[in-house]
Design a protein around this motif. Sequence first.
Motif, PDB file in Angstrom:
ATOM      1  N   VAL A  20      -1.822  -0.329 -21.336  1.00  0.00           N
ATOM      2  CA  VAL A  20      -2.853  -1.261 -21.868  1.00  0.00           C
ATOM      3  C   VAL A  20      -2.038  -2.447 -21.184  1.00  0.00           C
ATOM      4  O   VAL A  20      -1.454  -3.200 -21.678  1.00  0.00           O
ATOM      5  N   ARG A  31       1.032  -0.732 -25.904  1.00  0.00           N
ATOM      6  CA  ARG A  31       0.496   0.369 -26.287  1.00  0.00           C
ATOM      7  C   ARG A  31       1.413   0.634 -27.666  1.00  0.00           C
ATOM      8  O   ARG A  31       0.524   0.484 -28.732  1.00  0.00           O
ATOM      9  N   LEU A  58      -6.477   4.406 -28.421  1.00  0.00           N
ATOM     10  CA  LEU A  58      -5.000   4.707 -28.298  1.00  0.00           C
ATOM     11  C   LEU A  58      -4.728   6.059 -28.516  1.00  0.00           C
ATOM     12  O   LEU A  58      -3.953   6.561 -27.809  1.00  0.00           O
ATOM     13  N   TYR A 106      -7.701  -0.623 -19.693  1.00  0.00           N
ATOM     14  CA  TYR A 106      -7.054   0.553 -20.498  1.00  0.00           C
ATOM     15  C   TYR A 106      -7.740   1.635 -19.460  1.00  0.00           C
ATOM     16  O   TYR A 106      -8.853   1.921 -19.012  1.00  0.00           O
ATOM     17  N   ASN A 163      -0.040   0.175 -31.424  1.00  0.00           N
ATOM     18  CA  ASN A 163      -0.155   1.200 -32.315  1.00  0.00           C
ATOM     19  C   ASN A 163       0.734   0.957 -33.728  1.00  0.00           C
ATOM     20  O   ASN A 163       0.338   1.227 -34.896  1.00  0.00           O
TER      21      ASN A 163
END
Length: 162
Positions: free
Chosen positions: A128, A70, A159, A116, A74
């Motif tokens: 994830v 994750r 996300l 997810y 990001n």
Amino acid sequence: MKKLLLTLLFIPLMYACSQGDAASQSTEAQPIHDHDRCHLCGMMITKYPGPKGQLGLKGETIVPKFCSTRDMFNFALQPENKRQITHLKVHDMSVTDWEHPDDKSFIDATSAWYVYGTSKKAVMGPAVASFATQDGATQFATEFGGAVLTYEQITIELLAGE
């Protein structure tokens, strides 16, 4: 004349040095050590469960590592970072332990399958979970819930929960 000779000698050396930098940037996954910290949040990576990630950046020899896939996404999906990335690696969770993922199980993130929204917890919110095959992801989703997604389906909006 000396300046011309020095310049002519200097050019091949510069070329050789620049070629060496490009060639030395490996796309192989690097081990995650006990004291490595997440490139995004600064947390100790090996202290937490779930799949981890790492990536390569153009012109850099350091390998940014992340405490979760994750966090890696990001970072990687930010427009200012996206164009600098040379490769991404994630753990194949169908062949490694959730609590302590093995560094030998890193795979190419762009060809991986993801789950997810699973009930399995990772570091920073919903996991994830990454898998080498669609079957591995589907089996995991059947057991722990979540949606099976491709690399292209992982977005900043997803996300962020939008």
